[in-house]
Enzyme design. Sequence first.
Site, PDB file in Angstrom:
ATOM      1  N   ASP A  12       0.818  -1.222   0.000  1.00 11.97           N
ATOM      2  CA  ASP A  12       0.000   0.000   0.000  1.00 11.97           C
ATOM      3  C   ASP A  12       0.848   1.266   0.000  1.00 11.97           C
ATOM      4  OD1 ASP A  12      -2.243  -1.697   0.242  1.00 11.97           O
ATOM      5  OD2 ASP A  12      -1.936  -1.770   2.404  1.00 11.97           O
ATOM      6  N   LYS A  15       2.196   2.116  -5.041  1.00 11.12           N
ATOM      7  CA  LYS A  15       2.916   1.637  -6.238  1.00 11.12           C
ATOM      8  C   LYS A  15       2.097   1.849  -7.507  1.00 11.12           C
ATOM      9  CE  LYS A  15       3.405  -2.456  -4.409  1.00 11.12           C
ATOM     10  NZ  LYS A  15       2.930  -2.191  -3.047  1.00 11.12           N
ATOM     11  N   LYS A  17       0.041   4.202  -8.332  1.00  8.62           N
ATOM     12  CA  LYS A  17       0.180   5.586  -8.802  1.00  8.62           C
ATOM     13  C   LYS A  17       1.566   5.818  -9.395  1.00  8.62           C
ATOM     14  CE  LYS A  17       0.186  10.261  -8.443  1.00  8.62           C
ATOM     15  NZ  LYS A  17       0.130  11.221  -7.379  1.00  8.62           N
ATOM     16  N   GLY A  39      -4.160  -4.477  -4.248  1.00  8.39           N
ATOM     17  CA  GLY A  39      -5.080  -3.461  -4.747  1.00  8.39           C
ATOM     18  C   GLY A  39      -4.287  -2.220  -5.095  1.00  8.39           C
ATOM     19  N   HIS A  40      -4.102  -1.981  -6.381  1.00  5.30           N
ATOM     20  CA  HIS A  40      -3.314  -0.823  -6.814  1.00  5.30           C
ATOM     21  C   HIS A  40      -4.256   0.241  -7.376  1.00  5.30           C
ATOM     22  CE1 HIS A  40       0.348  -3.699  -7.373  1.00  5.30           C
ATOM     23  NE2 HIS A  40       0.145  -3.366  -6.121  1.00  5.30           N
ATOM     24  N   GLN A 223       2.101  -6.052  -2.893  1.00  6.34           N
ATOM     25  CA  GLN A 223       2.456  -6.039  -1.455  1.00  6.34           C
ATOM     26  C   GLN A 223       3.789  -5.280  -1.266  1.00  6.34           C
ATOM     27  OE1 GLN A 223       1.558  -9.545  -2.683  1.00  6.34           O
ATOM     28  NE2 GLN A 223      -0.469  -8.723  -2.431  1.00  6.34           N
ATOM     29  N   GLY A 301     -11.043  -3.149   2.325  1.00  8.95           N
ATOM     30  CA  GLY A 301     -11.662  -2.000   2.984  1.00  8.95           C
ATOM     31  C   GLY A 301     -11.298  -1.890   4.458  1.00  8.95           C
ATOM     32  N   ARG A 304      -6.287   0.660   7.804  1.00  3.09           N
ATOM     33  CA  ARG A 304      -4.861   0.332   7.916  1.00  3.09           C
ATOM     34  C   ARG A 304      -4.313   0.904   9.215  1.00  3.09           C
ATOM     35  NH1 ARG A 304      -4.059   2.528   1.942  1.00  3.09           N
ATOM     36  NH2 ARG A 304      -4.837   0.733   0.794  1.00  3.09           N
ATOM     37  N   LYS A 330       2.518  10.236  -0.847  1.00  8.41           N
ATOM     38  CA  LYS A 330       1.639  10.738   0.219  1.00  8.41           C
ATOM     39  C   LYS A 330       2.323  11.729   1.154  1.00  8.41           C
ATOM     40  CE  LYS A 330      -2.181   7.766   0.548  1.00  8.41           C
ATOM     41  NZ  LYS A 330      -3.007   6.857   1.304  1.00  8.41           N
ATOM     42  N   LEU A 331       3.237  12.500   0.610  1.00  4.85           N
ATOM     43  CA  LEU A 331       3.905  13.514   1.431  1.00  4.85           C
ATOM     44  C   LEU A 331       2.882  14.500   1.990  1.00  4.85           C
ATOM     45  CD1 LEU A 331       6.741  14.586   2.278  1.00  4.85           C
ATOM     46  CD2 LEU A 331       6.610  16.118   0.317  1.00  4.85           C
TER      47      LEU A 331
HETATM   48  P1  IMP Z   1      -2.750 -12.904   2.238  1.00 11.14           P
HETATM   49  O1  IMP Z   1      -1.821 -12.351   1.223  1.00 11.14           O
HETATM   50  O2  IMP Z   1      -4.202 -12.698   1.895  1.00 11.14           O
HETATM   51  O3  IMP Z   1      -2.445 -14.325   2.600  1.00 11.14           O
HETATM   52  O4  IMP Z   1      -2.557 -12.070   3.594  1.00 11.14           O
HETATM   53  C1  IMP Z   1      -1.356 -12.133   4.358  1.00 11.14           C
HETATM   54  C2  IMP Z   1      -1.007 -10.754   4.921  1.00 11.14           C
HETATM   55  O5  IMP Z   1      -0.633  -9.889   3.868  1.00 11.14           O
HETATM   56  C3  IMP Z   1      -2.173 -10.065   5.637  1.00 11.14           C
HETATM   57  O6  IMP Z   1      -1.646  -9.316   6.712  1.00 11.14           O
HETATM   58  C4  IMP Z   1      -2.723  -9.133   4.585  1.00 11.14           C
HETATM   59  O7  IMP Z   1      -3.408  -8.033   5.155  1.00 11.14           O
HETATM   60  C5  IMP Z   1      -1.443  -8.719   3.906  1.00 11.14           C
HETATM   61  N1  IMP Z   1      -1.627  -8.273   2.521  1.00 11.14           N
HETATM   62  C6  IMP Z   1      -1.813  -9.049   1.441  1.00 11.14           C
HETATM   63  N2  IMP Z   1      -1.915  -8.296   0.331  1.00 11.14           N
HETATM   64  C7  IMP Z   1      -1.732  -7.027   0.712  1.00 11.14           C
HETATM   65  C8  IMP Z   1      -1.665  -5.786  -0.003  1.00 11.14           C
HETATM   66  O8  IMP Z   1      -1.771  -5.708  -1.227  1.00 11.14           O
HETATM   67  N3  IMP Z   1      -1.448  -4.675   0.754  1.00 11.14           N
HETATM   68  C9  IMP Z   1      -1.279  -4.740   2.103  1.00 11.14           C
HETATM   69  N4  IMP Z   1      -1.344  -5.861   2.809  1.00 11.14           N
HETATM   70  C10 IMP Z   1      -1.555  -7.006   2.115  1.00 11.14           C
END
Ligand code: IMP
Length: 429
Positions: A12, A15, A17, A39-40, A223, A301, A304, A330-331
């Site tokens: 998060d 990336k 953007k 989720g980008h 990630q 959703g 964070r 996000k400065l």
């Molecule tokens: P999983 O990838 O669904 O198995 O989740 C494992 C961990 O990675 C959890 O803490 C999720 O919240 C985190 N996670 C997975 N994908 C993302 C992402 O795109 N952004 C932030 N956290 C993520």
Amino acid sequence: MNIVVVGVQWGDEGKGKVIDVLCTDVDILVRYQGGNNAGHTVIVEGEEFIFHLIPSGLLHPGKIGLIGNGVVIDPEALLQEMERLRSRGVDVEQVVKISDQSHLIFPYHKRLDLLEEASRLGRRLGTTGRGIGPCYVDKVARCGIRVADLCNPKSFPKKLRQVVEEKNRIFQALYHEPPMAYEELLDRYSQYARVLKPHSVNGIRFLRQAMAEGKHILFEGAQGTMLDLDYGTYPYVTSSNATAGGVCTGAGVAPTAIDKVIGVVKAYTTRVGEGPLPSEFPPGLMEKIRTKGQEFGATTGRPRRCGWFDAIVARHAIGINGVEAIAVTKLDVLDEMETIQVCVGYKIGTHTIQEFPSDTELLWDAEPCYESLPGWCADTSLAERFEELPQGAQGYLRRLENLLEVPICLVSTGSKREQAFKVGSVGSW
Ligand code: IMP
């Protein structure tokens, strides 16, 4: 020129953007790991688009996107995303390619993800529930089903039957849950096969050919490094290698083919899901930054967790990935802060450490050591050049460069495509 963009924190970082801004001169965008847990978010002309599986950047005309073999694909999610892209005028049939060696997510993976998570009493990982972990487990256990298998009507039914029978034994014996209907799955996935087959390519050959033709390729990590299976805060990680090394195994390119690695960092820190976060804000500040930064998961959703910039984490990630320049996002979220803290050490018991520990259990008790910097209490969202930033913001960024020992190549000060400017000579590929 082949460039990798990786997350330096817990995902998060923005990336989507950064890739959207950097990819103007790129021909091909490649996802190499993860799945629709990612989720980008990209905002173009006031409209938000969230990419989950398809490489971000495809909103620019003329780009091709490849979902590499290291990605796990939920066909249902992919088809929905394709449909949304189509409605934005993207010629999905032409521009979305899928490696035939990518593994597929089935409903039993999602069900297992939820059941396993529910049974981890007191030590939940906070997974996204999308079946990502169980699908990678099957890949490693050598009972996964790949796109090429799906597209082979002779062998697919047999492979699927075998796996479903095994999963049903687990559902019934271990979780006392009803079995899943094989015929129904076969029918549904055979329909997916018809739609996905035209997109399926030999990813390795596809990229090799592109390189031979001198095409520019951008590999986008999903990630972030701290969620990397090997280098993150294990076990509170995802099940793939989000780091730059994942490009070689997840896209089938040699390490020597990578020309540049760019790391993306948020001007502060966030993470979603469980696990230690040493520089986490106290509740009041948490709410303030979460609201200003709209820090809610793009996939689930979920709110964070937010904290100060952690230089220990960033240095660890920069070393592993070989990051040569960083993009800071996000400065603007810090615009109203009078003082800004940067975590430069962890106090654990009587010791202070400056290196990220391999025993991540230690992080639960780590007390952050902060360096205080003056804030700028001014609007950065309209800056178009580094020199137009308030002095305090310039000072903060220069200090980050200093601590991380890499130059900043891009600064983002808002969610819109226009709210970002390059610094130095990055992008000259
Ligand atoms: P999983 O990838 O669904 O198995 O989740 C494992 C961990 O990675 C959890 O803490 C999720 O919240 C985190 N996670 C997975 N994908 C993302 C992402 O795109 N952004 C932030 N956290 C993520």
